[in-house]
Design a protein around this motif. Structure first.
Motif, PDB file in Angstrom:
ATOM      1  N   GLN A 158      -1.737  52.391  33.027  1.00 60.32           N
ATOM      2  CA  GLN A 158      -1.330  53.242  32.689  1.00 60.32           C
ATOM      3  C   GLN A 158      -0.485  53.710  34.045  1.00 60.32           C
ATOM      4  N   ASP A 159       0.670  53.640  34.510  1.00 55.01           N
ATOM      5  CA  ASP A 159       1.882  53.752  34.993  1.00 55.01           C
ATOM      6  C   ASP A 159       2.085  55.118  35.126  1.00 55.01           C
ATOM      7  N   VAL A 160       2.868  55.592  36.083  1.00 54.18           N
ATOM      8  CA  VAL A 160       3.012  57.211  36.308  1.00 54.18           C
ATOM      9  C   VAL A 160       4.327  57.332  35.623  1.00 54.18           C
ATOM     10  N   GLN A 161       5.593  56.379  35.769  1.00 54.37           N
ATOM     11  CA  GLN A 161       6.656  56.553  35.592  1.00 54.37           C
ATOM     12  C   GLN A 161       6.499  56.212  33.928  1.00 54.37           C
ATOM     13  N   ASP A 162       5.487  55.547  33.531  1.00 52.87           N
ATOM     14  CA  ASP A 162       5.293  54.830  31.509  1.00 52.87           C
ATOM     15  C   ASP A 162       4.971  56.028  31.215  1.00 52.87           C
ATOM     16  N   GLU A 163       5.647  56.723  29.378  1.00 53.61           N
ATOM     17  CA  GLU A 163       4.922  57.210  28.569  1.00 53.61           C
ATOM     18  C   GLU A 163       3.862  57.092  27.887  1.00 53.61           C
TER      19      GLU A 163
END
Length: 394
Positions: A158-163
């Protein structure tokens, strides 16, 4: 070794054929021990069958999919479990060969025959840290893990910029994992498909890659067609080869038993070979085994053609490969039914290898790669022009 040369391909297939008697003899012990015997695992490793697709540039065999299909089918005549371990370790190695160059070199630097076990299911998580990922999770089943040096594990990151989380594949030394003995089944027991457990394992970036990119076709490479192979389809035909090989083994066993002559119980036939019912079952089984082999050949040809042309197979062709796999599954299951009928009640004796082949076919044919219901649905949707698919990968 570049196995585009017929002599190299013939050598590998002949080597697999030579192992059939030993694998057949070792199959009962592998079933009891829930993993291949040390002797059989050593033979497969030494022949390179746990790493058929390791890059030739790194000292590996670099075997084509067509060669692998023939090798796996031969191994399956001896032991379905042994062949399946070779499929999984070599197939995961095919995916691993698409990792960054530094990661590939690390995998096979010490041993170009080292196997890579793997999973399709992202049941672990990855946390980004400087230089790589911290990985934790459980993956089950992991066929061949007891005979592999590396494990290819899909994880959710889970990356911060990904939904939504991205699915990354990571390569981890098996010795860095815990292996829990959870594989207890009635067929394919010798694959040792136990559970791999990772607890906050650090994986450097060179051993991380986007999972979806591994399953399609790599960049076109005329010098190395394996890099261009549509991997998901390739894994499917290699899995199908095991079913075909096991069905051939079942036919061989029945023909050999009938060839020794025996009366047919509750009849006037002094020799079962004279009974119309037995003849029908044997001929029906042989026809079905041939049908499975012909569909395997067509699907393998499609995969090989895409590799030679350096392109991803189009959706229609990939869907037809799935349909061919469904036909292989249905045909081999039906073939074993006829063979059991031809052998009669004695087919189910605990010491009769035919019932072991039957159990292995029944279990393996439920694998997601081979499941006829899903594969036929994918094919039907493509034929009918549907833009929606029910499978993550076609």
């Amino acid at each position: 070794m570049n196995d585009t040369r017929p002599a190299a391909r013939d050598h590998l297939v002949a080597a697999a054929c030579d192992l059939v008697p030993a694998l057949r003899a070792g199959a009962p012990a592998a079933e009891r021990g829930h993993r291949l015997t040390p002797a059989d695992a050593r033979s497969l490793h030494e022949a390179g069958f746990f790493a058929l697709h390791a890059p030739a540039a790194l000292g590996g065999l670099g075997a084509s999919i067509a060669t692998a299909v023939d090798v796996h089918a031969e191994l399956a005549r001896g032991s379905g479990s042994a062949a399946w371990c070779a499929v999984i370790l070599s197939g995961a190695g095919l995916l691993a060969s698409r990792f960054p160059a530094a990661g590939r070199e690390e995998l096979w630097a010490d041993d170009p025959r080292a196997g890579v076990c793997g999973s399709f299911f992202p049941t672990g998580t990855g946390r980004r840290v400087p230089g790589g990922l911290r990985v934790s999770g459980r993956w089950q089943p992991m066929s061949g893990i007891h005979h592999a040096r590396w494990a290819l594990l899909p994880v959710l990151v889970q990356d911060v910029q990904d939904e939504r989380p991205a699915v990354e594949a990571v390569l981890v030394p098996v010795e860095a994992l815990d292996v829990e003995p959870t594989w207890d089944v009635v067929g394919m027991a010798g694959t040792g498909s136990d559970t791999a457990v990772a607890q906050d394992v650090l994986v450097p970036q060179r051993r991380c890659a986007p999972f979806a990119a591994l399953l399609g076709a790599g960049a076109p490479d005329a010098a190395d067609p394996l890099r261009s192979t549509t991997a998901y389809s390739a894994l499917g035909v290699c899995a199908g080869a095991v079913l075909v090989g096991m069905a051939r083994a079942g036919l061989e066993l029945v023909l050999d038993a009938l060839g020794k002559g025996r009366p047919l119980a509750s009849s006037t036939y002094a020799d079962a070979r004279d009974a119309p019912g037995v003849r029908f079952d044997v001929a029906s089984a042989a026809r079905l085994v041939d049908t499975a082999g012909l569909h395997l050949a067509r699907a393998t040809g499609d995969v090989e053609r895409g590799a030679r042309e350096g392109r991803q197979l189009d959706v229609a062709t990939r869907a037809r490969v799935r349909a061919d796999l469904a036909t292989i599954t249905v045909s081999t299951r039906a073939a074993l039914g006829h063979l059991l009928d031809a052998g009669g009640a004695r087919s189910f004796a605990a010491g009769n290898p035919l019932q072991a082949v039957w159990r292995d076919v029944e279990v393996l044919s439920r694998h997601p790669l081979l499941a006829p219901g899903l594969n036929v649905d994918v094919y039907a949707r493509t034929l009918l022009g549907s833009q929606e698919q029910v499978a993550a990968f076609v």
